[in-house]
Design an enzyme around this catalytic site. Structure first.
Site, PDB file in Angstrom:
ATOM      1  N   HIS A 142       0.845  -1.203   0.000  1.00  0.00           N
ATOM      2  CA  HIS A 142       0.000   0.000   0.000  1.00  0.00           C
ATOM      3  C   HIS A 142       0.875   1.246   0.000  1.00  0.00           C
ATOM      4  CE1 HIS A 142       0.492   0.896   4.379  1.00  0.00           C
ATOM      5  NE2 HIS A 142       0.511  -0.423   4.526  1.00  0.00           N
ATOM      6  N   ASP A 154      -0.399   4.412   0.835  1.00  0.00           N
ATOM      7  CA  ASP A 154      -0.809   5.420   1.809  1.00  0.00           C
ATOM      8  C   ASP A 154      -0.054   5.213   3.112  1.00  0.00           C
ATOM      9  OD1 ASP A 154      -2.312   3.013   2.317  1.00  0.00           O
ATOM     10  OD2 ASP A 154      -3.561   4.170   3.691  1.00  0.00           O
ATOM     11  N   ASP A 200       6.684   1.278   6.183  1.00  0.00           N
ATOM     12  CA  ASP A 200       5.274   0.883   6.136  1.00  0.00           C
ATOM     13  C   ASP A 200       4.477   1.846   5.271  1.00  0.00           C
ATOM     14  OD1 ASP A 200       2.815  -0.276   6.715  1.00  0.00           O
ATOM     15  OD2 ASP A 200       2.652   0.639   8.688  1.00  0.00           O
ATOM     16  N   GLU A 222      -5.028   1.532   3.079  1.00  0.00           N
ATOM     17  CA  GLU A 222      -4.863   0.472   4.071  1.00  0.00           C
ATOM     18  C   GLU A 222      -4.776   1.051   5.472  1.00  0.00           C
ATOM     19  OE1 GLU A 222      -3.000  -2.377   6.767  1.00  0.00           O
ATOM     20  OE2 GLU A 222      -2.213  -0.426   6.159  1.00  0.00           O
ATOM     21  N   GLU A 223      -4.108   2.199   5.618  1.00  0.00           N
ATOM     22  CA  GLU A 223      -3.947   2.793   6.936  1.00  0.00           C
ATOM     23  C   GLU A 223      -5.231   3.427   7.460  1.00  0.00           C
ATOM     24  OE1 GLU A 223      -1.584   1.990   8.528  1.00  0.00           O
ATOM     25  OE2 GLU A 223       0.329   2.050   7.477  1.00  0.00           O
ATOM     26  N   HIS A 252       4.154   3.389  12.345  1.00  0.00           N
ATOM     27  CA  HIS A 252       3.060   4.180  12.938  1.00  0.00           C
ATOM     28  C   HIS A 252       3.553   5.156  14.001  1.00  0.00           C
ATOM     29  CE1 HIS A 252      -0.476   1.268  11.772  1.00  0.00           C
ATOM     30  NE2 HIS A 252       0.470   1.311  10.836  1.00  0.00           N
TER      31      HIS A 252
END
Length: 475
Positions: A110, A112, A143, A178-179, A443
């Protein structure tokens, strides 16, 4: 170099490994440069952030795939959000049809990213890739924009070694939200099922055991998230005049939340299940380091640490709407809302877990307080069938690329769309790989990518694609 001067296509397993190793190594600077360009785009998919950045990121990814020159189609697609006429964030889809009876492999990642949080918590600007030692720091550096570039770089290496016209079928699915919960994921699968169909699905969105030992993720917890509102009064009242007789909402809420765990901190909700599985050793010392436990703070739960993290349920209160300390007054609160996140152990559906928690809360709400549940978000856990041939192929590729025996692991976090992929393509074999490591801090502020891990992840995938292409069977 002209095409006539191109080295002959290798014909032995040893030649393939050597040529792929060289191609990945020589292509690493370009992969890092492309990754740096991509992470400079602040493609946060959450509401309240500029969606033009997510569109720019999708266009950049589409250009990278188009430039490979191997796909029949490369498109940017959006699908409707459930219960709304609005469209989700843009995804990039690409496909090349297989030839000669070879399988088709889907490569997922992903583009995003999570919000950066407080910029002051970063040692360098969150969207300016910064190299310190052997790590590249930036939001999305690992990520999961590194997952995107791992796919691109692996295909580049395959084409350089095997030629520009492989027999292998290729599908690339680079999601754009996805996030933010993959809200349009199911609609995207329904709208493009034929284009996305594959025999093997590689999801490059997990982590590795260490920076020198790879992992294949074979178990993922699911998630059940919801908002819980507790109300006791029709309006706020003076806490001195009525406190001690009239129950305020915060008192009722605290009692409810305390009932979710026992004295050891283990989940105490009847009906939430655990999954029976063996786990590798993991010390309390490593947990303290990974979780940054403060001096004197103990771990919670019972059983082996990794069993708690991979195979047992967990409940966390992740947000609360209540007056801040600065704005607090001597008032009995009439209503309080919290956000609750439950990680669901493999083997139990997310809906079944939510129903168990709802029953528990309703049965233990004190003082006749009113409770309501809203914004329920469910994602099922997933277990990989390790008996498939593709698992053997990727484990062999990992060992060749890393020089270490791969670790089969679970993950405490959730990737609910994997269960959706498996439901849509039940015959496909799912392989969950990754470019992260225990120090990545996905994150969190100061997220980073270990460049050695990135290198070996690319080589793993290049070796896997060579095996699936079948021109030469690697041992």
């Amino acid at each position: 170099m002209t095409s006539d001067a191109r080295p002959a296509r290798p014909s032995t397993p040893t030649e393939i490994r050597e040529r792929l190793t060289d191609a990945v190594r020589d292509g690493l600077p370009a992969a890092i440069a492309d990754l740096s360009r991509l992470v400079r785009i602040p493609s946060v998919s959450w509401d309240g952030f500029d969606p033009r950045h997510v569109q720019e990121s999708a266009e950049t990814v589409a250009a990278l795939l188009t430039d490979l020159g191997v796909f029949d189609t490369v498109t940017i697609e959006r699908a409707p959000l459930p219960g709304s006429g609005e469209l989700g964030q843009p995804a990039v889809l690409a496909r090349r049809e297989p030839r000669g009876g070879r399988p088709t492999v889907m490569l997922y990642a992903h583009h995003d990213v999570q919000p950066p949080g407080e910029e002051g918590d970063w040692q360098s600007p969150p969207f300016e890739p910064t190299l310190r030692g052997d790590r590249l720091y930036a939001r999305g550096a690992a990520d999961d924009k590194a997952g995107v570039l791992a796919h691109v770089a692996a295909i580049r290496a395959l084409l350089e070694v095997q030629g520009s016209d492989p027999d292998l079928g290729l599908v690339v699915f680079i999601e754009g939200e996805e996030e933010f919960g993959s809200r349009s994921f199911e609609a995207m699968l329904a709208a493009h099922r034929e284009l996305l169909a594959a025999d093997v699905i590689v999801v490059a969105d997990s982590d590795n055991w260490t920076t020198t030992t790879p992992s294949l993720t074979i178990g993922l917890r699911g998630n059940t998230a919801f908002q819980l509102n507790v109300s006791t009064l029709g309006h706020a009242s003076h806490s001195g005049m009525l406190g001690g007789a009239a129950p305020d909402a915060m008192l009722a809420l605290v009692r409810v939340l305390a009932s979710l765990h026992d004295d050891d901190g283990a989940v105490a909700v009847e009906g939430l299940t655990s999954h029976t599985q063996e786990v590798p050793p993991f010390t309390e010392v490593r947990l303290r380091e990974d979780a940054a436990l403060l001096e004197g703070v103990s771990s919670i739960g019972r059983g082996e640490i990794l069993h708690r993290l991979w195979a047992q349920p967990a409940i966390t209160v992740t947000g609360i709407d209540a007056p801040s300390v600065q704005n607090a007054s001597n008032t009995l609160l009439p209503s309080v809302t919290v956000k609750v996140s439950c990680r669901v152990a493999p083997g139990q559906s997310a809906r079944e877990a939510f129903m168990a928690i709802e029953r528990h809360i309703r049965a233990r709400t004190p003082f006749g307080a009113h409770v309501t549940f809203s914004a329920v978000d469910l994602g099922d856990p997933f277990l990989v069938d390790t008996s498939g041939w593709a698992v053997d192929d990727v484990l062999t590729a990992m060992e060749e690329a890393w020089g270490e025996t791969p670790q089969l692991t679970g993950v405490g976090g959730s990737i609910p769309f994997i269960a959706q992929l498996a439901q849509t393509f039940p015959e496909a074999q799912v392989l969950v790989t990754g470019v992260e490591d225990p120090e990545t801090r996905a994150h969190s502020p100061n997220e980073s990518l270990h460049l050695g891990v990135f290198h070996r992840a690319i080589l793993t995938e290049a070796l896997l694609l060579a095996r699936l292409d079948g021109a030469v069977s690697l041992p």
